[in-house]
Motif scaffolding. Structure first.
Motif, PDB file in Angstrom:
ATOM      1  N   ALA A  54       0.848  -1.138   0.112  1.00  0.00           N
ATOM      2  CA  ALA A  54       0.014  -0.077  -0.210  1.00  0.00           C
ATOM      3  C   ALA A  54       0.752   1.309  -0.128  1.00  0.00           C
ATOM      4  CB  ALA A  54      -0.879  -0.094   1.382  1.00  0.00           C
ATOM      5  N   ASP A  55       1.853   1.285   1.005  1.00  0.00           N
ATOM      6  CA  ASP A  55       2.790   2.363   0.922  1.00  0.00           C
ATOM      7  C   ASP A  55       3.584   2.552  -0.510  1.00  0.00           C
ATOM      8  OD1 ASP A  55       2.547   2.819   3.698  1.00  0.00           O
ATOM      9  OD2 ASP A  55       4.160   1.247   4.109  1.00  0.00           O
ATOM     10  N   LEU A  56       4.155   1.467  -1.082  1.00  0.00           N
ATOM     11  CA  LEU A  56       4.686   1.373  -2.379  1.00  0.00           C
ATOM     12  C   LEU A  56       3.730   2.258  -3.408  1.00  0.00           C
ATOM     13  CD1 LEU A  56       6.907   0.780  -4.331  1.00  0.00           C
ATOM     14  CD2 LEU A  56       6.047  -1.363  -4.555  1.00  0.00           C
ATOM     15  N   LEU A  57       2.444   1.749  -3.560  1.00  0.00           N
ATOM     16  CA  LEU A  57       1.428   2.244  -4.442  1.00  0.00           C
ATOM     17  C   LEU A  57       1.144   3.750  -4.046  1.00  0.00           C
ATOM     18  CD1 LEU A  57      -0.027   0.639  -6.648  1.00  0.00           C
ATOM     19  CD2 LEU A  57      -1.974   0.525  -4.967  1.00  0.00           C
ATOM     20  N   LEU A  58       1.092   4.109  -3.066  1.00  0.00           N
ATOM     21  CA  LEU A  58       0.615   5.504  -2.532  1.00  0.00           C
ATOM     22  C   LEU A  58       2.014   6.300  -3.112  1.00  0.00           C
ATOM     23  CD1 LEU A  58      -1.121   7.683  -1.386  1.00  0.00           C
ATOM     24  CD2 LEU A  58       0.208   7.024   0.896  1.00  0.00           C
ATOM     25  N   PHE A  59       3.218   6.019  -2.947  1.00  0.00           N
ATOM     26  CA  PHE A  59       4.388   6.542  -3.388  1.00  0.00           C
ATOM     27  C   PHE A  59       4.369   6.572  -4.645  1.00  0.00           C
ATOM     28  CE2 PHE A  59       9.122   6.837  -4.104  1.00  0.00           C
ATOM     29  CZ  PHE A  59       9.345   8.304  -3.771  1.00  0.00           C
ATOM     30  N   SER A  60       4.298   5.720  -5.471  1.00  0.00           N
ATOM     31  CA  SER A  60       4.364   5.497  -7.069  1.00  0.00           C
ATOM     32  C   SER A  60       3.526   6.659  -7.594  1.00  0.00           C
ATOM     33  CB  SER A  60       4.181   4.017  -7.175  1.00  0.00           C
ATOM     34  OG  SER A  60       5.134   3.104  -6.881  1.00  0.00           O
ATOM     35  N   ARG A  61       2.117   6.482  -6.976  1.00  0.00           N
ATOM     36  CA  ARG A  61       1.054   7.397  -7.717  1.00  0.00           C
ATOM     37  C   ARG A  61       1.353   8.958  -7.592  1.00  0.00           C
ATOM     38  NH1 ARG A  61      -3.815   3.846  -5.475  1.00  0.00           N
ATOM     39  NH2 ARG A  61      -4.031   2.360  -7.373  1.00  0.00           N
ATOM     40  N   GLN A  62       2.247   9.291  -6.541  1.00  0.00           N
ATOM     41  CA  GLN A  62       2.781  10.767  -6.678  1.00  0.00           C
ATOM     42  C   GLN A  62       3.322  11.166  -7.809  1.00  0.00           C
ATOM     43  OE1 GLN A  62       1.600  12.852  -3.837  1.00  0.00           O
ATOM     44  NE2 GLN A  62       0.583  10.754  -3.350  1.00  0.00           N
ATOM     45  N   PHE A  63       4.164  10.108  -8.569  1.00  0.00           N
ATOM     46  CA  PHE A  63       4.897  10.639  -9.775  1.00  0.00           C
ATOM     47  C   PHE A  63       3.662  10.772 -10.993  1.00  0.00           C
ATOM     48  CE2 PHE A  63       7.842   8.602  -7.180  1.00  0.00           C
ATOM     49  CZ  PHE A  63       9.139   9.654  -7.250  1.00  0.00           C
ATOM     50  N   GLY A  64       2.785   9.879 -10.894  1.00  0.00           N
ATOM     51  CA  GLY A  64       1.800   9.891 -12.249  1.00  0.00           C
ATOM     52  C   GLY A  64       1.037   8.490 -12.055  1.00  0.00           C
ATOM     53  N   GLN A  65       0.252   8.308 -13.349  1.00  0.00           N
ATOM     54  CA  GLN A  65      -0.640   7.346 -13.531  1.00  0.00           C
ATOM     55  C   GLN A  65       0.256   6.109 -13.797  1.00  0.00           C
ATOM     56  OE1 GLN A  65      -3.055   7.777 -17.110  1.00  0.00           O
ATOM     57  NE2 GLN A  65      -4.474   6.028 -16.551  1.00  0.00           N
ATOM     58  N   LEU A  66      -0.198   4.930 -13.110  1.00  0.00           N
ATOM     59  CA  LEU A  66       0.354   3.770 -13.165  1.00  0.00           C
ATOM     60  C   LEU A  66      -0.384   2.683 -14.175  1.00  0.00           C
ATOM     61  CD1 LEU A  66       0.856   2.846  -9.478  1.00  0.00           C
ATOM     62  CD2 LEU A  66       2.509   4.514 -10.892  1.00  0.00           C
ATOM     63  N   ASP A  67       0.608   1.823 -14.765  1.00  0.00           N
ATOM     64  CA  ASP A  67       0.232   0.707 -15.763  1.00  0.00           C
ATOM     65  C   ASP A  67      -0.016  -0.555 -14.547  1.00  0.00           C
ATOM     66  OD1 ASP A  67       0.403   1.617 -18.337  1.00  0.00           O
ATOM     67  OD2 ASP A  67       2.441   1.440 -18.321  1.00  0.00           O
ATOM     68  N   PRO A  68      -0.976  -1.027 -15.111  1.00  0.00           N
ATOM     69  CA  PRO A  68      -1.120  -2.561 -14.292  1.00  0.00           C
ATOM     70  C   PRO A  68       0.024  -3.390 -14.482  1.00  0.00           C
ATOM     71  CG  PRO A  68      -2.377  -2.430 -16.623  1.00  0.00           C
ATOM     72  CD  PRO A  68      -1.805  -0.984 -16.296  1.00  0.00           C
ATOM     73  N   ALA A  69       0.254  -4.263 -13.680  1.00  0.00           N
ATOM     74  CA  ALA A  69       1.275  -5.177 -13.832  1.00  0.00           C
ATOM     75  C   ALA A  69       1.505  -5.984 -15.088  1.00  0.00           C
ATOM     76  CB  ALA A  69       1.456  -6.264 -12.577  1.00  0.00           C
ATOM     77  N   PRO A  70       2.443  -6.107 -15.998  1.00  0.00           N
ATOM     78  CA  PRO A  70       2.487  -6.870 -16.976  1.00  0.00           C
ATOM     79  C   PRO A  70       2.466  -8.490 -16.641  1.00  0.00           C
ATOM     80  CG  PRO A  70       4.783  -6.057 -16.348  1.00  0.00           C
ATOM     81  CD  PRO A  70       3.920  -5.327 -15.425  1.00  0.00           C
ATOM     82  N   SER A  71       2.071  -9.177 -17.676  1.00  0.00           N
ATOM     83  CA  SER A  71       1.628 -10.726 -17.515  1.00  0.00           C
ATOM     84  C   SER A  71       2.776 -11.525 -16.937  1.00  0.00           C
ATOM     85  CB  SER A  71       0.923 -11.132 -18.481  1.00  0.00           C
ATOM     86  OG  SER A  71       1.792 -11.238 -19.672  1.00  0.00           O
ATOM     87  N   PHE A  72       3.996 -11.220 -17.558  1.00  0.00           N
ATOM     88  CA  PHE A  72       5.268 -12.083 -17.371  1.00  0.00           C
ATOM     89  C   PHE A  72       5.082 -13.643 -18.056  1.00  0.00           C
ATOM     90  CE2 PHE A  72       6.652  -9.366 -13.645  1.00  0.00           C
ATOM     91  CZ  PHE A  72       7.213  -8.426 -14.244  1.00  0.00           C
ATOM     92  N   ASP A  73       4.112 -13.718 -18.706  1.00  0.00           N
ATOM     93  CA  ASP A  73       3.577 -14.999 -19.262  1.00  0.00           C
ATOM     94  C   ASP A  73       3.049 -16.138 -18.030  1.00  0.00           C
ATOM     95  OD1 ASP A  73       3.377 -14.408 -21.787  1.00  0.00           O
ATOM     96  OD2 ASP A  73       5.586 -14.991 -22.006  1.00  0.00           O
ATOM     97  N   THR A  74       2.613 -15.506 -16.771  1.00  0.00           N
ATOM     98  CA  THR A  74       2.496 -16.416 -15.608  1.00  0.00           C
ATOM     99  C   THR A  74       0.847 -16.127 -15.045  1.00  0.00           C
ATOM    100  OG1 THR A  74       3.271 -14.551 -14.330  1.00  0.00           O
ATOM    101  CG2 THR A  74       4.643 -16.216 -14.615  1.00  0.00           C
ATOM    102  N   LYS A  75       0.392 -17.122 -14.473  1.00  0.00           N
ATOM    103  CA  LYS A  75      -1.071 -16.985 -14.267  1.00  0.00           C
ATOM    104  C   LYS A  75      -1.467 -15.881 -13.441  1.00  0.00           C
ATOM    105  CE  LYS A  75      -2.519 -21.813 -14.441  1.00  0.00           C
ATOM    106  NZ  LYS A  75      -3.029 -23.140 -13.689  1.00  0.00           N
ATOM    107  N   GLN A  76      -0.531 -15.419 -12.306  1.00  0.00           N
ATOM    108  CA  GLN A  76      -0.735 -14.071 -11.580  1.00  0.00           C
ATOM    109  C   GLN A  76       0.639 -13.492 -11.656  1.00  0.00           C
ATOM    110  OE1 GLN A  76      -3.220 -14.327  -8.160  1.00  0.00           O
ATOM    111  NE2 GLN A  76      -2.009 -12.601  -7.061  1.00  0.00           N
ATOM    112  N   SER A  77       0.699 -12.448 -11.981  1.00  0.00           N
ATOM    113  CA  SER A  77       1.931 -11.551 -12.002  1.00  0.00           C
ATOM    114  C   SER A  77       2.178 -10.536 -11.091  1.00  0.00           C
ATOM    115  CB  SER A  77       2.329 -11.278 -13.445  1.00  0.00           C
ATOM    116  OG  SER A  77       1.484 -10.236 -13.918  1.00  0.00           O
ATOM    117  N   HIS A  78       0.929 -10.177 -10.507  1.00  0.00           N
ATOM    118  CA  HIS A  78       0.766  -9.084  -9.623  1.00  0.00           C
ATOM    119  C   HIS A  78       0.565  -9.653  -8.218  1.00  0.00           C
ATOM    120  CE1 HIS A  78      -3.560  -9.564  -8.835  1.00  0.00           C
ATOM    121  NE2 HIS A  78      -3.518  -9.913 -10.109  1.00  0.00           N
ATOM    122  N   ALA A  79       0.892  -8.456  -7.257  1.00  0.00           N
ATOM    123  CA  ALA A  79       0.889  -8.743  -5.913  1.00  0.00           C
ATOM    124  C   ALA A  79      -0.497  -9.084  -5.328  1.00  0.00           C
ATOM    125  CB  ALA A  79       1.281  -7.582  -5.068  1.00  0.00           C
ATOM    126  N   GLU A  80      -0.883  -9.905  -4.574  1.00  0.00           N
ATOM    127  CA  GLU A  80      -2.221 -10.156  -4.108  1.00  0.00           C
ATOM    128  C   GLU A  80      -2.863  -8.794  -3.637  1.00  0.00           C
ATOM    129  OE1 GLU A  80      -5.371 -12.518  -4.151  1.00  0.00           O
ATOM    130  OE2 GLU A  80      -3.455 -13.416  -4.327  1.00  0.00           O
TER     131      GLU A  80
END
Length: 287
Positions: A54-80
């Motif tokens: 949650a902290d990482l997301l809040l800090f990152s959003r201060q810089f601008g709009q974020l992309d969704p996590a890329p797939s990496f060709d795996t079933k789930q590439s993003h944090a839960e």
């Protein structure tokens, strides 16, 4: 308060010390931080052990709009529970499915997602678990590489565009579910969206095509540019420590990773900035 900034090399990269990124930063500190990043390209924040997703997301959003996590060709590439936070990991779950992606092998020089028309402006990467050795990350300053080109070569390449192929990963493997011919055209020379200064824009070396040049001339030109770009004076090496958070310019900087022991655990959480907040957007995008 004035940020405590330590250069990491004579040419680029800084460490910002004594700052807890879980706390809110004043507008004055944000302006200092952005100005320092704009000029240094790569920023290291050590000791961010308690930074949550949650902290990482809040800090990152201060810089601008974020992309969704890329797939990496795996079933789930993003944090839960956090679809904008990619998990860069070689760890496997109990059922054998990868936890995130990009494994433990060497990753060659690349900027992320340059095979789309508007690649992300920047990336942030937070170290959660690290091997005892290996897995170092290197950064390549393409703005400096452009500025140090021989004058004749520098003047001749501005008219050329290069095709960035979507079919292969930074590990050189075929990307799944990608149609042949997918990718994007970008200029060999672009305007760094943070500084407005000219920069090379190389992406990856594999399967490059240069507009208006035949294959022999294209490969000769690209070999000359790559050989110039990867000189040691343009490279910064980062040896990871637990809790490190890295912020870098994805357009004017490339990065690569050393391989590491497959039996060791390595897990980092990553966000990517699609576009800058209007506060930080005095210059044009790469497109």
């Amino acid at each position: 308060m004035v940020l405590a900034i330590t250069p990491l090399s004579p040419n680029f990269g800084i460490e910002i010390k004594g700052i807890d990124l879980r706390r809110g930063l004043s507008d004055r500190i944000w302006q200092q931080l952005f100005n320092a990043w704009r000029d240094a390209h790569v920023v290291v924040f050590r000791g961010q052990h308690d930074l949550t997703d949650a902290d990482l997301l809040l800090f990152s959003r201060q810089f601008g709009q974020l992309d969704p996590a890329p797939s990496f060709d795996t079933k789930q590439s993003h944090a839960e529970g956090y679809p904008e936070i990619a998990v860069v990991s070689n760890i496997k779950k109990q059922d054998g499915e990868p936890l995130g992606g990009l494994g433990d092998g060497e990753l060659g020089w690349h900027s992320d997602m340059t095979y789309v028309s508007n690649p992300p402006i920047a990336c942030l990467l937070h170290a959660r678990e690290l091997p005892e050795s290996g897995g170092d990350t290197y950064f390549l300053n393409l703005e400096a590489a452009y500025a140090s080109l021989p004058l004749g070569l520098r003047n001749s390449i501005g008219r050329h565009r290069v095709f960035h192929d979507a079919g292969y990963t930074s590990a050189g493997t075929r990307r799944h579910n990608t149609a042949d011919g997918a990718g994007a055209w970008h200029g060999l020379v672009i305007s760094n969206p943070l500084s407005g200064r000219p920069s090379l824009f190389l992406g990856r070396r594999l399967n490059r095509v240069v507009e208006q040049l035949d294959e022999v001339a294209a490969q000769s030109l690209l070999d000359e540019l790559w050989n110039h770009a990867v000189q040691e004076t343009h490279i910064l090496r980062h040896r990871w420590q637990p809790g490190d958070l890295l912020l870098w310019n994805n357009i004017a900087v490339m990065h690569r990773r050393d391989a590491f022991d497959p039996a060791a655990r390595r897990r980092l959480h990553r966000t990517q900035i699609r576009s800058l907040d209007p506060r930080w957007q005095p210059f044009a995008s790469v497109a």
